[in-house]
Write a protein that holds these residues in place. Structure first.
Motif, short mmCIF file in Angstrom:
data_model
loop_
_atom_site.label_atom_id
_atom_site.label_comp_id
_atom_site.label_asym_id
_atom_site.label_seq_id
_atom_site.Cartn_x
_atom_site.Cartn_y
_atom_site.Cartn_z
N UNK A 189 -3.30 -5.27 10.23
CA UNK A 189 -3.95 -4.02 9.82
C UNK A 189 -3.21 -2.80 10.36
N UNK A 190 -2.93 -2.80 11.65
CA UNK A 190 -2.27 -1.65 12.26
C UNK A 190 -0.84 -1.49 11.75
N UNK A 191 -0.15 -2.62 11.55
CA UNK A 191 1.21 -2.55 11.03
C UNK A 191 1.27 -1.96 9.64
N UNK A 192 0.30 -2.33 8.81
CA UNK A 192 0.26 -1.79 7.45
C UNK A 192 -0.14 -0.32 7.45
N UNK A 197 0.86 -1.17 0.00
CA UNK A 197 0.00 0.00 0.00
C UNK A 197 0.90 1.23 0.00
N UNK A 198 0.83 2.01 -1.04
CA UNK A 198 1.71 3.16 -1.14
C UNK A 198 0.93 4.42 -1.43
N UNK A 235 -8.98 1.44 2.98
CA UNK A 235 -9.57 0.19 3.48
C UNK A 235 -8.65 -1.00 3.27
N UNK A 236 -7.59 -0.83 2.48
CA UNK A 236 -6.73 -1.97 2.15
C UNK A 236 -6.11 -2.65 3.37
N UNK A 237 -5.53 -1.91 4.33
CA UNK A 237 -4.97 -2.58 5.50
C UNK A 237 -6.00 -3.40 6.26
N UNK A 238 -7.20 -2.87 6.39
CA UNK A 238 -8.25 -3.60 7.10
C UNK A 238 -8.61 -4.89 6.38
#
Length: 311
Positions: free
Chosen positions: A72-75, A9-10, A190-193
């Motif tokens: 999720x939080x790490x991303x 995710x960038x 929404x990607x990390x989730x």
């Protein structure tokens, strides 16, 4: 018990705002370090709480949700800078498919493995007295399993390897789909989730055999920590040295398999949104010069487009 995983995710960064060269790579590696640390403190911490309380605090499902939320939080923390891989197998596969430059592989790996080791130290420190009290402080495989994964007694080497290959292949395929702008990509925020939910789903369906490491850093670094922290050689010799290498090799193979399946079966059949290519059956719009600059300056191209702009 679990893994984790990662996504690419960038955020788009302009030439003047994004550093280049070695300093850029080091900052991205640091982001991988911090992101992986966050992933692992929630994951290992949830297992420690469950085991050391003898099941009175927490539950298996709570552990699975904690690993997913850790991803999720790490991303969310690292994704805007490094892509939030948090997984050496994911980084290797992205390099293999030319989504990430090979020069970033080793720095990312160092950040990921060190982050996982750091998290193991932190969780052990938080629960230090509990470890020394639980079953008279004996360092057994039961408590070693708080940190790294161990197989069921019935599990063969072939089945264990297949388990890790399969789980990581599913993870990699879905991560590529979620982050592909030419597919049904969700909003970036929404990607990390969603990636975290993928990890939760894998944990709820394929954790019985040997946990669901699906991430070499998630397993090897904590195993090295337990080796150094008093558990000794048993963390490697368990099952006659027949298991410890599986959560390392299996995820790498599985990520390549998942990436290959996506590339061959999905990516090459989606009409390209970036530029015309041999697989497209329609004319594609052209990029403006500013869009080309933004695309080329993004360290990892996975979330900005599938095809490289070459001219």
């Amino acid at each position: 018990m679990v893994s984790v995983i990662s996504s690419d995710i960038m955020t788009k960064r302009s030439r003047e705002n994004y550093p280049s060269g070695l300093s850029c790579i080091l900052r991205e590696a640091l982001a991988e370090y911090i992101g992986t640390t966050i992933l692992m403190i929630f994951g290992i911490g949830s297992v420690a709480q469950f085991v050391l309380s003898e099941g009175k605090t927490g539950s298996p499902d709570q552990v699975r949700w904690s690993w997913g939320l850790g991803v999720t939080f790490g991303v969310y923390v690292s994704g805007g800078l490094s892509g939030g891989h948090l997984n050496p197998a994911v980084t290797f596969t992205l390099c293999l498919f030319k989504r990430v430059p090979w020069k970033k592989l080793i720095p990312y790996w160092i950040g990921q493995y060190l982050g996982s080791f750091t998290a193991s130290c932190l969780v052990f420190g938080v629960y230090y007295d509990a470890f020394n009290t639980y079953k008279d402080g004996n360092r057994t495989i039961e408590t070693a399993g708080i940190f790294a994964t161990y197989p069921q007694s019935y599990l063969s080497i072939a089945n264990g390897l297949g388990d890790q290959v399969f789980g990581t292949a599913v993870l990699m395929l879905i991560v590529l789909a979620l982050s592909d702008p030419d597919n049904m990509a969700p909003s970036k925020g929404f990607l990390p989730l969603l990636v975290g939910l993928v990890v939760v789903a894998i944990g709820m369906t394929f954790s019985h055999n040997c946990g669901y490491a699906i991430n070499p850093a998630r397993d090897l670094s904590p195993r090295l920590f337990t080796f150094a922290a008093g558990w000794g050689l048993q963390v490697f010799s368990y099952n006659n040295y027949g298991y410890f290498w599986i959560p390392i090799a299996g995820p790498h193979i599985g990520a390549i398999v998942g990436g290959t399946v996506y590339e061959l079966c999905i990516n090459t059949t989606i009409p390209c949104a970036i530029h015309p290519c041999h697989c497209c059956h329609r004319n594609c719009r052209s990029l403006s010069q500013s869009e080309i600059f933004e695309f080329e300056d993004t360290p990892n191209s996975l979330t900005v487009g599938i095809h490289r702009v070459t001219g």
